[in-house]
Motif scaffolding. Structure first.
Motif, PDB file in Angstrom:
ATOM      1  N   UNK A  42       0.827  -1.204   0.000  1.00 45.07           N
ATOM      2  CA  UNK A  42       0.000   0.000   0.000  1.00 45.07           C
ATOM      3  C   UNK A  42       0.860   1.252   0.000  1.00 45.07           C
ATOM      4  N   UNK A  43       0.388   2.283  -0.692  1.00 44.70           N
ATOM      5  CA  UNK A  43       0.924   3.628  -0.501  1.00 44.70           C
ATOM      6  C   UNK A  43       0.303   4.184   0.769  1.00 44.70           C
ATOM      7  N   UNK A  44       1.150   4.598   1.699  1.00 46.39           N
ATOM      8  CA  UNK A  44       0.687   5.101   2.992  1.00 46.39           C
ATOM      9  C   UNK A  44       0.887   6.611   3.038  1.00 46.39           C
ATOM     10  N   UNK A  45      -0.118   7.298   3.509  1.00 47.70           N
ATOM     11  CA  UNK A  45      -0.081   8.755   3.504  1.00 47.70           C
ATOM     12  C   UNK A  45      -0.575   9.321   4.823  1.00 47.70           C
ATOM     13  N   UNK A  46      -0.145  10.536   5.089  1.00 47.86           N
ATOM     14  CA  UNK A  46      -0.710  11.356   6.159  1.00 47.86           C
ATOM     15  C   UNK A  46      -1.357  12.569   5.516  1.00 47.86           C
ATOM     16  N   UNK A  47      -2.566  12.860   5.951  1.00 51.12           N
ATOM     17  CA  UNK A  47      -3.301  14.050   5.567  1.00 51.12           C
ATOM     18  C   UNK A  47      -3.598  14.841   6.838  1.00 51.12           C
ATOM     19  N   UNK A  48      -3.989  16.087   6.647  1.00 52.02           N
ATOM     20  CA  UNK A  48      -4.441  16.874   7.787  1.00 52.02           C
ATOM     21  C   UNK A  48      -5.589  17.784   7.373  1.00 52.02           C
ATOM     22  N   UNK A  49      -6.393  18.132   8.358  1.00 51.74           N
ATOM     23  CA  UNK A  49      -7.519  19.031   8.120  1.00 51.74           C
ATOM     24  C   UNK A  49      -7.645  19.986   9.287  1.00 51.74           C
ATOM     25  N   UNK A  50      -7.466  21.260   8.976  1.00 50.07           N
ATOM     26  CA  UNK A  50      -7.624  22.305   9.970  1.00 50.07           C
ATOM     27  C   UNK A  50      -9.076  22.798   9.952  1.00 50.07           C
ATOM     28  N   UNK A  51      -9.540  23.410  11.040  1.00 47.62           N
ATOM     29  CA  UNK A  51     -10.925  23.895  11.077  1.00 47.62           C
ATOM     30  C   UNK A  51     -11.215  24.843   9.917  1.00 47.62           C
ATOM     31  N   UNK A  52     -12.309  24.589   9.221  1.00 43.04           N
ATOM     32  CA  UNK A  52     -12.718  25.460   8.130  1.00 43.04           C
ATOM     33  C   UNK A  52     -11.933  25.297   6.845  1.00 43.04           C
ATOM     34  N   UNK A  53     -11.028  24.318   6.823  1.00 45.00           N
ATOM     35  CA  UNK A  53     -10.205  24.105   5.629  1.00 45.00           C
ATOM     36  C   UNK A  53     -10.419  22.703   5.077  1.00 45.00           C
ATOM     37  N   UNK A  54     -10.017  22.507   3.841  1.00 44.95           N
ATOM     38  CA  UNK A  54     -10.110  21.190   3.223  1.00 44.95           C
ATOM     39  C   UNK A  54      -8.977  20.292   3.710  1.00 44.95           C
ATOM     40  N   UNK A  55      -9.238  19.017   3.623  1.00 45.48           N
ATOM     41  CA  UNK A  55      -8.191  18.057   3.968  1.00 45.48           C
ATOM     42  C   UNK A  55      -7.070  18.159   2.927  1.00 45.48           C
ATOM     43  N   UNK A  56      -5.816  18.132   3.411  1.00 47.14           N
ATOM     44  CA  UNK A  56      -4.685  18.274   2.507  1.00 47.14           C
ATOM     45  C   UNK A  56      -3.636  17.199   2.769  1.00 47.14           C
ATOM     46  N   UNK A  57      -2.924  16.830   1.716  1.00 43.31           N
ATOM     47  CA  UNK A  57      -1.861  15.849   1.836  1.00 43.31           C
ATOM     48  C   UNK A  57      -0.675  16.448   2.588  1.00 43.31           C
ATOM     49  N   UNK A  58      -0.152  15.680   3.534  1.00 44.56           N
ATOM     50  CA  UNK A  58       1.049  16.087   4.261  1.00 44.56           C
ATOM     51  C   UNK A  58       2.263  15.384   3.676  1.00 44.56           C
TER      52      UNK A  58
END
Length: 120
Positions: free
Chosen positions: A32-48
């Motif tokens: 699998x390709x493993x990823x971390x994403x993040x989502x701040x309040x009021x923002x879209x989820x983004x790739x880290x």
């Protein structure tokens, strides 16, 4: 039952460090390709950051390059995100993702997220 469980989040001061972990169960992360994403309040989820199968590739979002490091331990079925020099803008819920595609079938799993809060 397929599960991704994140841990290691918390409250940290500006300039501090945290290490997030993502433990997988019910499947092997090896292919699998493993990823971390993040989502701040009021923002879209983004790739880290992401790491390909067998550490074939790593990729970081521009804002995290040089401060964050993604790694995987296939024997432990776990992915890590080392975060250094944290800033208040890094405050978000961090999510682990496992993705794989076999011909036309896609496998896409998400964890429940772990909160990271950076104080100024």
């Amino acid at each position: 039952q397929v599960q991704l469980v994140e841990s290691g989040g918390g409250l940290v001061q500006y300039g501090g460090s945290l290490r997030l972990s993502c433990a997988a169960s019910g499947f092997s992360i090896i292919l699998y390709t493993m990823s971390w994403y993040r989502q701040a309040p009021g923002k879209e989820r983004e790739l880290v950051a992401l790491v390909g199968p067998n550490d074939s590739i790593t990729h970081y979002a521009d804002l995290m390059a040089g401060r964050f490091a993604i790694s995987r331990d296939n024997a432990k079925n776990t992915v890590y995100l080392q975060m250094n020099d944290l800033k208040p803008d890094d405050t978000a819920v961090y999510y682990c993702n496992a993705r794989r595609q076999i011909v036309a079938k896609k496998y896409d799993y998400w964890g429940q997220g772990t909160q990271v809060t950076v104080s100024s």
